[in-house]
Design a protein around this motif. Sequence first.
Motif, mmCIF file in Angstrom:
data_model
loop_
_atom_site.group_PDB
_atom_site.id
_atom_site.type_symbol
_atom_site.label_atom_id
_atom_site.label_comp_id
_atom_site.label_asym_id
_atom_site.label_seq_id
_atom_site.Cartn_x
_atom_site.Cartn_y
_atom_site.Cartn_z
ATOM 1 N N SER A 60 38.581 45.862 50.707
ATOM 2 C CA SER A 60 38.332 46.398 49.368
ATOM 3 C C SER A 60 36.841 46.369 49.076
ATOM 4 O O SER A 60 36.071 45.663 49.733
ATOM 5 N N ALA A 110 36.634 43.105 43.678
ATOM 6 C CA ALA A 110 36.950 43.268 45.106
ATOM 7 C C ALA A 110 38.102 42.343 45.510
ATOM 8 O O ALA A 110 39.016 42.749 46.244
ATOM 9 N N ALA A 167 32.350 43.349 48.846
ATOM 10 C CA ALA A 167 33.407 43.810 49.747
ATOM 11 C C ALA A 167 34.114 42.592 50.322
ATOM 12 O O ALA A 167 33.496 41.549 50.544
ATOM 13 N N GLU A 201 32.437 52.196 48.319
ATOM 14 C CA GLU A 201 33.575 52.358 47.409
ATOM 15 C C GLU A 201 34.021 53.815 47.386
ATOM 16 O O GLU A 201 35.212 54.119 47.461
#
Lengths: 75, 346
Positions: free
Chosen positions: B13, B77, B188, B314
Motif C-alpha cells: 500500500s 498506508a 509505503a 500511489e
Amino acid sequence: MNTIDDFVTLLRDELGLPLGAEDIGRSFDQVEGWDSVHLLHLLTALEHATGRRISLPDALEAPSLEHLYAVAVGR
Amino acid sequence: MDPSDPLDTRILSVGTALPGPAVDNAALARRFGMDPLWEQWVDAFIGTRTRHLAVDIDTGRIRCSLADLAEQAGRSALESAGVAPADIDLVVMGTSTPDQLMPATVNVVADRLGIDQVPSFQLQSGCSGAVQALDVARQMLLTGRHRTALVLGGDVVARFYDLRARLASLPPSQLVNYVLFGDGAGAAVLTTAPAPDAVRLRAVHTRLVGLGREPGAVLEWFGPVDRHSERAPAAEDYKAIEQHVPVLAAEVVDTLLDELGWEREQVDHLLPPQLSGRMTQRIVRHLNLPGAAEVSCVDETGNNGNGLSFFQLERALAKLGPGGRAIGIAIESSKWIKSGFALERD
C-alpha cells in the motif's frame, strides 16, 4: 528610463550580467548566461522603471534584448 | 531476480498526506505583491499550478509539522495494507527537513503510530530520498531478518518560506524556491510475505555521482551562534539542474532496463523526476520511453522532495494492471544522487 543606454545600465545593475551595448542586438540564445529567470527579473525591473505593464506573450515574441526594450517602452 | 523468489519485496500500500488547501500561483502573486506578469511567467516557465504548504500564507501560522504529515501518511498506508503497527518490524524514513535534528522525526512518527522495538533509520536526503529509503528497506527485507517495513518520506519547507521576502529583489537562485516547492509526506508498506496480485519492487538503484560537482541545491541550518549569518537559507543552481537531471535520469532508465532485461517498449508507466511541471515535461521527452504513460504529480503537489515518489507510486499502483511494468526515477541535485526503481504487478 528614456534611452537604450538606460536600458543597458538597468541590465547590468538589475541582472548582474556582464552585458554591453553590443549584446542587446543578439538573439537570446547568444547572450551569455541568459535564461528564463533573468527574463522575469528584467521584465519586473522594466515594469518598475517604465510604470507600464508588460504582456508576457508580447515579451516572448521579442527575439533580442533590443526588441524587449521596444516592447517595454511601447514602441 | 527470479519473480518466484520468496524473498522478493512487494508494495502492499501507499499513503500520502498534504497540508492545507492547494495554493495556486494567483494566491502566491497576491501574497507576495507580484503582478500578473509574474504569475504568467510561473505558468509558462515553471508549469507548477499549485502546491500545498504547511504554513498558512495569509496568517503565517504553521499548520503542521513533518511528523504530523508523515504520521497521517503512515497511518493511511497501514490501514490500506491491513497491517497493524505491531506487524511492522522495520521503519525507514527520508527527509531533508526533519522537524528537529534530534530526535529524528522517524522515531517521533513511529511512536505516534504505536511502532516500537524495531530498527529505525532516518536518511538525510533530498529528492532521491524516497528511493534511498526504499532501497535500505528492501535490502534489509531481503536479508530475511525483517518481514514488513514502513517506508516514509516527506518534507516541510515552512521555516524556509519567508512570507516577508521581497520576491522582486531576490536573486534567481533563491526566487525559484518560492514557486517550485511544496510540503507533503508519503509512506509505503513493503513486505516479503506472499501477497496475491501485489506490485513487486523488482529493482532499486541509487548512486552518488557528486565527485567534483558543486551542489545544485543547498538548504542551510542555523543555531544560536550563526543564526544571523548572511548565508542564503535555500538556494538552487537551477542551470546545473536543467543541464544534468535529464542526462542522469536517462542513465537510470538504462541501468534498470539492463538489470531487469526489459526492453524499452515493455515499460507501461514512467514516474519521472518531479522538478516542476515544465522541467518534468522536458525530461520525459529526453527519456525515450514512447510506450510509457507518464505518472506525475508535481504540477498539483509542488516539489515536496522526499515525498514525491510516494505520490507517484500511489497513482501508479492504481493504474498498473496485471503484468504491468513501471519505472520511477528521482534525481537529487544537492550533492547529486541518481536513483530509480522498477515495479511489476503479478
